[in-house]
Scaffold this motif. Sequence first.
Motif, mmCIF file in Angstrom:
data_model
loop_
_atom_site.group_PDB
_atom_site.id
_atom_site.type_symbol
_atom_site.label_atom_id
_atom_site.label_comp_id
_atom_site.label_asym_id
_atom_site.label_seq_id
_atom_site.Cartn_x
_atom_site.Cartn_y
_atom_site.Cartn_z
ATOM 1 N N SER A 1 0.806 -1.211 0.000
ATOM 2 C CA SER A 1 0.000 0.000 0.000
ATOM 3 C C SER A 1 0.847 1.271 0.000
ATOM 4 N N ASN A 2 2.167 1.115 0.001
ATOM 5 C CA ASN A 2 3.047 2.280 -0.030
ATOM 6 C C ASN A 2 3.154 2.765 -1.475
ATOM 7 N N PRO A 3 2.675 3.973 -1.788
ATOM 8 C CA PRO A 3 2.684 4.447 -3.177
ATOM 9 C C PRO A 3 4.086 4.619 -3.748
ATOM 10 N N SER A 4 5.094 4.835 -2.901
ATOM 11 C CA SER A 4 6.444 4.994 -3.437
ATOM 12 C C SER A 4 7.139 3.647 -3.653
ATOM 13 N N ARG A 5 6.597 2.571 -3.103
ATOM 14 C CA ARG A 5 7.174 1.226 -3.290
ATOM 15 C C ARG A 5 6.050 0.198 -3.415
ATOM 16 N N PRO A 6 5.261 0.296 -4.459
ATOM 17 C CA PRO A 6 4.111 -0.613 -4.589
ATOM 18 C C PRO A 6 4.536 -2.060 -4.810
ATOM 19 N N LEU A 7 3.785 -2.959 -4.269
ATOM 20 C CA LEU A 7 3.926 -4.399 -4.473
ATOM 21 C C LEU A 7 5.300 -4.958 -4.100
ATOM 22 N N ILE A 8 5.968 -4.365 -3.136
ATOM 23 C CA ILE A 8 7.251 -4.901 -2.717
ATOM 24 C C ILE A 8 7.024 -6.136 -1.838
ATOM 25 N N ASN A 9 7.786 -7.171 -2.109
ATOM 26 C CA ASN A 9 7.686 -8.409 -1.338
ATOM 27 C C ASN A 9 8.664 -8.310 -0.171
ATOM 28 N N LYS A 10 8.164 -7.919 0.994
ATOM 29 C CA LYS A 10 9.025 -7.688 2.148
ATOM 30 C C LYS A 10 9.691 -8.967 2.648
ATOM 31 N N VAL A 11 9.098 -10.107 2.381
ATOM 32 C CA VAL A 11 9.667 -11.364 2.853
ATOM 33 C C VAL A 11 11.038 -11.620 2.249
ATOM 34 N N VAL A 12 11.214 -11.327 0.991
ATOM 35 C CA VAL A 12 12.491 -11.617 0.333
ATOM 36 C C VAL A 12 13.247 -10.386 -0.140
ATOM 37 N N SER A 13 12.631 -9.228 -0.138
ATOM 38 C CA SER A 13 13.256 -8.057 -0.758
ATOM 39 C C SER A 13 13.699 -6.971 0.213
ATOM 40 N N VAL A 14 13.461 -7.148 1.483
ATOM 41 C CA VAL A 14 13.794 -6.106 2.443
ATOM 42 C C VAL A 14 14.635 -6.712 3.555
ATOM 43 N N ARG A 15 15.750 -6.059 3.854
ATOM 44 C CA ARG A 15 16.581 -6.492 4.983
ATOM 45 C C ARG A 15 16.075 -5.806 6.246
ATOM 46 N N VAL A 16 15.731 -6.602 7.226
ATOM 47 C CA VAL A 16 15.289 -6.075 8.511
ATOM 48 C C VAL A 16 15.961 -6.880 9.619
ATOM 49 N N ALA A 17 16.043 -6.303 10.793
ATOM 50 C CA ALA A 17 16.591 -7.020 11.934
ATOM 51 C C ALA A 17 15.707 -8.241 12.211
ATOM 52 N N PRO A 18 16.307 -9.358 12.625
ATOM 53 C CA PRO A 18 15.540 -10.589 12.808
ATOM 54 C C PRO A 18 14.563 -10.553 13.971
#
Length: 121
Positions: free
Chosen positions: A1-18
């Motif tokens: 729902s983020n208009p600047s990053r639509p349809l991003i797959n957070k599971v595989v495409s975003v690095r976050v702390a575990p």
Amino acid sequence: SNPSRPLINKVVSVRVAPGSTIKPLVALFALNDRVVELDYSYVSNGCEQLGDGITFCEADRQSLGVVDFDKSIYRSSNLFYCSLGKLYDQVNDSSGIQYFLANFDKIGGVQKTSVDLPEEV
């Protein structure tokens, strides 16, 4: 729902702390390395001073009282797992966090999955 990053797959495409997902692995390391036994428990008072003015707390800052391995998982006790890291410091004369990071790397916890997942980071 983020208009600047639509349809991003957070599971595989975003690095976050575990976050809390690594807590069961830390428990397994501590038991396997015999740093603690299964009957180990820790008293959580909600927050703890770690030194250098650093305060580390449970997520809701509430005291959890006596926390054993079972309660540490279902209450996701930050301080219980911090205590395991401190025990590694005492037992091995080394940095608990550095030990955990090295072991996560050995089990592939910081590597790509080798599965065809476009944009995996």
